[in-house]
Design a protein around this motif. Sequence first.
Motif, PDB file in Angstrom:
ATOM      1  N   GLY A 157     126.888  74.846  19.441  1.00  0.00           N
ATOM      2  CA  GLY A 157     127.317  75.903  18.536  1.00  0.00           C
ATOM      3  C   GLY A 157     128.576  75.537  17.765  1.00  0.00           C
ATOM      4  O   GLY A 157     129.237  76.401  17.199  1.00  0.00           O
ATOM      5  N   VAL A 202     131.015  74.536  14.875  1.00  0.00           N
ATOM      6  CA  VAL A 202     131.042  74.750  13.436  1.00  0.00           C
ATOM      7  C   VAL A 202     132.429  74.350  12.967  1.00  0.00           C
ATOM      8  O   VAL A 202     133.403  74.526  13.703  1.00  0.00           O
ATOM      9  CB  VAL A 202     130.782  76.236  13.087  1.00  0.00           C
ATOM     10  N   LEU A 214     135.213  75.377  10.687  1.00  0.00           N
ATOM     11  CA  LEU A 214     135.670  76.473   9.825  1.00  0.00           C
ATOM     12  C   LEU A 214     136.913  76.088   9.029  1.00  0.00           C
ATOM     13  O   LEU A 214     137.463  76.913   8.313  1.00  0.00           O
ATOM     14  CB  LEU A 214     135.936  77.722  10.663  1.00  0.00           C
ATOM     15  N   LEU A 252     141.600  68.609  19.407  1.00  0.00           N
ATOM     16  CA  LEU A 252     141.710  69.925  20.048  1.00  0.00           C
ATOM     17  C   LEU A 252     140.430  70.259  20.810  1.00  0.00           C
ATOM     18  O   LEU A 252     140.459  70.831  21.888  1.00  0.00           O
ATOM     19  CB  LEU A 252     141.972  71.007  18.995  1.00  0.00           C
ATOM     20  N   LEU A 276     141.529  69.135  24.536  1.00  0.00           N
ATOM     21  CA  LEU A 276     142.007  70.405  25.081  1.00  0.00           C
ATOM     22  C   LEU A 276     140.867  71.374  25.361  1.00  0.00           C
ATOM     23  O   LEU A 276     141.090  72.471  25.840  1.00  0.00           O
ATOM     24  CB  LEU A 276     143.002  71.041  24.117  1.00  0.00           C
ATOM     25  N   ILE A 280     139.207  73.232  23.497  1.00  0.00           N
ATOM     26  CA  ILE A 280     139.259  74.487  22.750  1.00  0.00           C
ATOM     27  C   ILE A 280     137.936  74.610  22.002  1.00  0.00           C
ATOM     28  O   ILE A 280     137.475  73.640  21.403  1.00  0.00           O
ATOM     29  CB  ILE A 280     140.431  74.467  21.753  1.00  0.00           C
ATOM     30  N   ILE A 289     135.225  76.562  17.003  1.00  0.00           N
ATOM     31  CA  ILE A 289     135.511  77.516  15.930  1.00  0.00           C
ATOM     32  C   ILE A 289     136.974  77.957  15.960  1.00  0.00           C
ATOM     33  O   ILE A 289     137.584  78.166  14.925  1.00  0.00           O
ATOM     34  CB  ILE A 289     134.572  78.734  15.951  1.00  0.00           C
ATOM     35  N   ILE A 290     137.550  78.070  17.158  1.00  0.00           N
ATOM     36  CA  ILE A 290     138.950  78.481  17.228  1.00  0.00           C
ATOM     37  C   ILE A 290     139.846  77.348  16.748  1.00  0.00           C
ATOM     38  O   ILE A 290     140.783  77.555  15.970  1.00  0.00           O
ATOM     39  CB  ILE A 290     139.316  78.844  18.669  1.00  0.00           C
ATOM     40  N   LEU A 333     139.508  77.014  12.998  1.00  0.00           N
ATOM     41  CA  LEU A 333     140.065  78.187  12.315  1.00  0.00           C
ATOM     42  C   LEU A 333     141.592  78.115  12.321  1.00  0.00           C
ATOM     43  O   LEU A 333     142.249  78.360  11.295  1.00  0.00           O
ATOM     44  CB  LEU A 333     139.580  79.450  13.034  1.00  0.00           C
ATOM     45  N   ALA A 334     142.151  77.754  13.477  1.00  0.00           N
ATOM     46  CA  ALA A 334     143.610  77.688  13.593  1.00  0.00           C
ATOM     47  C   ALA A 334     144.164  76.571  12.714  1.00  0.00           C
ATOM     48  O   ALA A 334     145.165  76.753  12.013  1.00  0.00           O
ATOM     49  CB  ALA A 334     144.010  77.480  15.050  1.00  0.00           C
ATOM     50  N   VAL A 335     143.504  75.414  12.727  1.00  0.00           N
ATOM     51  CA  VAL A 335     143.939  74.307  11.873  1.00  0.00           C
ATOM     52  C   VAL A 335     143.842  74.723  10.408  1.00  0.00           C
ATOM     53  O   VAL A 335     144.732  74.439   9.597  1.00  0.00           O
ATOM     54  CB  VAL A 335     143.092  73.048  12.155  1.00  0.00           C
ATOM     55  N   TYR A 391     144.285  77.637   9.238  1.00  0.00           N
ATOM     56  CA  TYR A 391     145.428  78.508   8.950  1.00  0.00           C
ATOM     57  C   TYR A 391     146.651  77.710   8.555  1.00  0.00           C
ATOM     58  O   TYR A 391     147.364  78.049   7.619  1.00  0.00           O
ATOM     59  CB  TYR A 391     145.738  79.348  10.194  1.00  0.00           C
ATOM     60  N   VAL A 392     146.879  76.637   9.308  1.00  0.00           N
ATOM     61  CA  VAL A 392     148.038  75.797   9.010  1.00  0.00           C
ATOM     62  C   VAL A 392     147.875  75.172   7.617  1.00  0.00           C
ATOM     63  O   VAL A 392     148.812  75.146   6.818  1.00  0.00           O
ATOM     64  CB  VAL A 392     148.201  74.723  10.099  1.00  0.00           C
ATOM     65  N   PRO A 452     123.838  81.661  17.812  1.00  0.00           N
ATOM     66  CA  PRO A 452     125.283  81.716  18.025  1.00  0.00           C
ATOM     67  C   PRO A 452     125.927  82.927  17.362  1.00  0.00           C
ATOM     68  O   PRO A 452     125.709  83.196  16.169  1.00  0.00           O
ATOM     69  CB  PRO A 452     125.805  80.417  17.412  1.00  0.00           C
ATOM     70  N   LEU A 463     141.046  86.420  12.487  1.00  0.00           N
ATOM     71  CA  LEU A 463     141.622  85.331  13.277  1.00  0.00           C
ATOM     72  C   LEU A 463     142.772  85.844  14.132  1.00  0.00           C
ATOM     73  O   LEU A 463     142.923  85.469  15.291  1.00  0.00           O
ATOM     74  CB  LEU A 463     142.135  84.183  12.408  1.00  0.00           C
ATOM     75  N   ALA A 484     150.950  82.510   8.108  1.00  0.00           N
ATOM     76  CA  ALA A 484     149.676  82.001   8.614  1.00  0.00           C
ATOM     77  C   ALA A 484     149.888  80.767   9.474  1.00  0.00           C
ATOM     78  O   ALA A 484     149.308  80.645  10.560  1.00  0.00           O
ATOM     79  CB  ALA A 484     148.742  81.665   7.445  1.00  0.00           C
ATOM     80  N   ALA A 485     150.744  79.864   9.017  1.00  0.00           N
ATOM     81  CA  ALA A 485     150.978  78.644   9.771  1.00  0.00           C
ATOM     82  C   ALA A 485     151.597  78.950  11.127  1.00  0.00           C
ATOM     83  O   ALA A 485     151.215  78.367  12.144  1.00  0.00           O
ATOM     84  CB  ALA A 485     151.872  77.701   8.985  1.00  0.00           C
ATOM     85  N   GLY A 517     148.827  80.519  13.275  1.00  0.00           N
ATOM     86  CA  GLY A 517     147.871  79.490  13.689  1.00  0.00           C
ATOM     87  C   GLY A 517     148.497  78.537  14.688  1.00  0.00           C
ATOM     88  O   GLY A 517     147.895  78.187  15.699  1.00  0.00           O
ATOM     89  N   LEU A 558     148.813  80.099  18.088  1.00  0.00           N
ATOM     90  CA  LEU A 558     147.519  80.124  18.769  1.00  0.00           C
ATOM     91  C   LEU A 558     147.228  78.767  19.404  1.00  0.00           C
ATOM     92  O   LEU A 558     146.872  78.667  20.588  1.00  0.00           O
ATOM     93  CB  LEU A 558     146.416  80.488  17.769  1.00  0.00           C
ATOM     94  N   ILE A 559     147.429  77.701  18.618  1.00  0.00           N
ATOM     95  CA  ILE A 559     147.168  76.365  19.160  1.00  0.00           C
ATOM     96  C   ILE A 559     148.120  76.084  20.322  1.00  0.00           C
ATOM     97  O   ILE A 559     147.717  75.582  21.374  1.00  0.00           O
ATOM     98  CB  ILE A 559     147.313  75.289  18.061  1.00  0.00           C
ATOM     99  N   ALA A 618     145.511  74.782  28.440  1.00  0.00           N
ATOM    100  CA  ALA A 618     144.708  73.620  28.820  1.00  0.00           C
ATOM    101  C   ALA A 618     145.491  72.730  29.761  1.00  0.00           C
ATOM    102  O   ALA A 618     144.962  72.203  30.740  1.00  0.00           O
ATOM    103  CB  ALA A 618     144.288  72.844  27.570  1.00  0.00           C
ATOM    104  N   ARG A 666     144.549  71.819  33.549  1.00  0.00           N
ATOM    105  CA  ARG A 666     144.386  70.431  33.960  1.00  0.00           C
ATOM    106  C   ARG A 666     145.213  70.145  35.206  1.00  0.00           C
ATOM    107  O   ARG A 666     144.830  69.369  36.071  1.00  0.00           O
ATOM    108  CB  ARG A 666     144.836  69.529  32.817  1.00  0.00           C
TER     109      ARG A 666
END
Lengths: 318, 818
Positions: free
Chosen positions: A65, A67, A69, A114, A118, A120, A123-124, A127-129, A131-132, B625, B749, B797-798, B801, B804-805, B812, B816
């Motif tokens: 799945g 994608v 974005l 990512l 990680l 992740i 899609i997240i 999407l986050a990248v 945004y940056v 999906p 988002l 936005a940056a 975003g 979030l990352i 993660a 780990r």
Amino acid sequence: MRRPLVWLRMHRWSFSAIGILLLWAMLSLATARFSLNSLSGVASSASFLAVAAIGQMFAVATGGGNVDLSIPSVITLSAFLTMIVSGGSNAGLFAALPLVLAVGLATGAINALLILWLRIPAIIATLAVGYVLDTAALLANRRFTTFAVSPILRTLASTHIAGVPMILLLAGALAACSAALISRTSYGRTLMALGQNEVAASLAGAHVGRITTIAFMLSGALAAIDGALLSAHTGGAFLGMGRPYLLQSVGAVVVGGTLIFGGSATALGTLLGAVLLVLIVTTMQIAGLPGGVQDMVQGVVIIAVLAAAGAGLSRRSV
Amino acid sequence: MTHPAPGLAHPVLRLDGISKAYGRTRANQDLSFSVAAGEIVGLIGANGAGKSTLMRILSGITLPDAGWLEISGTAIDPRRFSPERARQIGIRIVHQELSLCASLTVAENFYVEQPGQGGLGPTWRRHYERLAEASLAAIFPENGIHVRRPVATLSLPQRQMVEVARAGVDPKLRLLILDEPSSSLDMRRSRELQNFIAARAAAGVAVIFISHKLQEVAAVAKRVLVMRNGRLALDGETAAIAVPQMIAAMAGEAVQDLEQTQRKSGASVGRVLVETEGPWARSPLALHAGEIIGLAGLEGSGQREFLRALQRAGAGSHSSAGIICRGSVSFVAGDRATEGVFPLWDVIANATVGRIAAGPLLAWLRPMAEQSAATPFLDAVRLPPERRASPILELSGGNQQKVLMARALIAAADILLLDDPTRGVDVAVKRDFYALIRQAAEAGKLVIWYSSETIEFLECHRVVLFHEGVARRVLNASTLSEDAIISASFAEQDAGAPGRAAAKARTSPPGSGPLSRDALFALVPFLTTALIFVVIAALNHNAATMFGIDLLLSAAVPLVLVSLGQMFVVGGSEIDLGVGAFAGLANVLSATFLVSEPLLGVVTLLLAVGAYAALGPLIQARGIPAIVVTLGASFVWAGVGYALQPTPGGSAPGWLSAASGVHLAAIPASVLAVALAAILAASLNASRMGVVLRGFGANPRAVAQCGWSPLAASLLRYAIAGSFALLAGLTMTAINTASDINAGSSYTLLSVAAVVIGGSALIGGRIAPVGVVCGALSLSLIGSLLGFLGVSTDYDAAVQGGLLIAILVLRAMEARRA
């Protein structure tokens, strides 16, 4: 009796080809306003979509799945960078193109990092990248001064050869190369294996990480090239210019017959899917439907195609 | 309670001619037997013998192709059987693959499986806590299990105890099926389990006990049924059947051949290809070219993990501690469907992929050459020529397995790794495989072979015995016999030396230490919100007044609501890319129709939520999906809104703008709205409905097997998400007293980010409503903070975003480390 059906199922791109022919026939019969001229317009818009959509196809083919974005954001940023760095000259273009290509490849690499390292969901991460990158585009917008387009780029994006838009030839060549990559190289074969069954692919010796990374880098690079070409075609860059490609790139991939869960991709289908989507939009424009309804119909078409294709998938999983 | 009147006269369970085929594989063939009340029957058989299929038929999950069932003298049409029906009749099954929802508490797991108790009020939770506590204590005293803790925090044996207690406590219980119930229990707990089984049987319950531990079967059961290739191979009193006889009946003729084959005079040993030590072996081990090495031990003792580690070491993609691999590897998976075949491809593509994957990425493929390269190997594995152009899924299991074997041989690797390759294949194929394996070794390959059929190890030159994840002993060809391997396996088991698995079981439940770190992690969203607010207040003292708070929170309310909607979707392991656009549509509808024609407005809003909710069952039923469907839907919502109102405008209904000005004891409406939203979401999440939704997010198959409808659950999930988005649209109307179809799109988002920051797991099943509210507030306040700091809104936005990352990276890394 069953043979034609089997053939259709084996060649899923044919559904979009049939769709294009039907719609074209309907348009030609129903309205005299649909001329060869507007067909050329359709071909040109579809080609820009196809370049981005073929990149999306590689990302989707990785399966699970996935994608990409971030494509709309890469397109927008790349368009700005091309305009700003090239300054409308051919010499500037040779600085701008490597730069936007690097941005696209780096975006794909970060997405893959990512996703793989990680874990992740794609899609997240994308999407986050995205945004940056959007913020980078906002900043670029502040420094945006010229609307001059480099002549070479304009030739590539907006001229015709014997009535055929140059960009269509480019998109066709890209589709042919991608088709060869998918069906005739080790990379394509292992990418399809990965999309069908990640565990089995890894146990069969496929380098899952490398394959996924390349797919997302291809997606980023093609979006970047598309952005550069679009800036020449529209004669500038503006915020949100990549936005329509968010749904449409996924739409062209799905409508073209690539399986949304990966494992089977068709570049020819994606090209045809792009043409069909643009043709649908053009039809609605000719019919005088308002923009909102056009969006609505596109959304419904994509959901309907997915729902119809889903049956094949559930059969597969049994 | 049991019903003695008809129950004593008739057997509890009677099967007649039960058959089930999957394609060409006959999983069950003409099974007929009966089990009396109070009888304990052991059921044994090799992997793929058809035990699991039979159990699925008995529990109503799988419908048989032919035959019928009789429960306590009442005939049951098997084609109208279902898990609910089985449950009503009193058939309960303890599954081998644990069917608990890890993110639910122990008590909630009891509820999911046995709903309908505990009355209508909020006391249901207390009821199930008492039920869980009492039934666990009755079977396994001093178990140390806290019923309000999530199952994820329990150790593997504790989970198995919960599983047993959950099925065993049912008052309607008539037939109890235990599928490998003791695989991770120690001696004491196994004995307690045996006592419990005996007690239930004495009370008239019929018990079917499935286990690979044959001694245990002999101890627990009076009668044993042996299955082989889908048929009943043996049915008799355990007192009269010795363990070797059981094994012979399980294995059948193929492996009986093995005993007659000439004993090998040892391998012609070549260079060392694999060296291992450290975590994998008690003493260093060197494996040579030309050897066939068996990996033995009780099932799940680390043999397969070792095989995987070898594969990774050989592929060179990962470093594997303690393994040095000096050759290329190829792998033959026995679990064909999930680890072997590529379902969309034909035989040739499936066979050649191994060699292709080993080559350079841009190597050019020629289909004809590929086919001719594959042919000799497909001949070697004796795949019938007429099958070679077929799609792989049209082949029988045995033929699929041959293709996988051919794949490994074509790759021409030095080391052949076999992961139980003869599982569920017929006798003829097994014979072919044994010959192939011998040939491969004679050709100088190192063959490393894991098998679940002990007798196959007689084909090996050396057998490495695993226990709890570590290679403990090596048996040489001269000392190899089936009895020797089995008794050695059990000797290791009884010695019970703590090893890798035990260590893992100890570390896996986050005990007191890690739990406090978990709690710390749960506090992060609150602390972030508080910190941002304090900084804002420090920069601008007006922010700390009621008016300031109202101003700050008003802007945040829609995002809080959208995020809570998103949270319920994420709880089902999906992500909704249309939730923001839908809030925008609700904004438009409530600022236009709801003002001009209130009735029509209400109807359109309800219709919209209905359409939104319908996405759930569509996604579920078609297996597509959610992200792409909801992305498509977002264009529908935005398109409808845009068509209705091309430019921003409209006005708020009077009652709505009045509501936004309400104060309750000086607390402004925005604070009330945030608090109410949090309470609403938290109580939905804690309700019985919320428990089931979370269960579906964590372990959908298990919850569906308990009789809950996945379609209804996804309808409900999207209805809840749509309702929250609707409320968000209404608040947007109230705050802005106008509508703009694009106003909601940025929330999509941000809502995902808020859900993640708030502490919900993206893989579903664990959601944290209050955390999500804090996450949404933080994201919303960051905008104001950047404003106070004089940073251009370009960076919003940056920053969002990036945040979030950053949070996902932290998560993660934490995962780990654990």
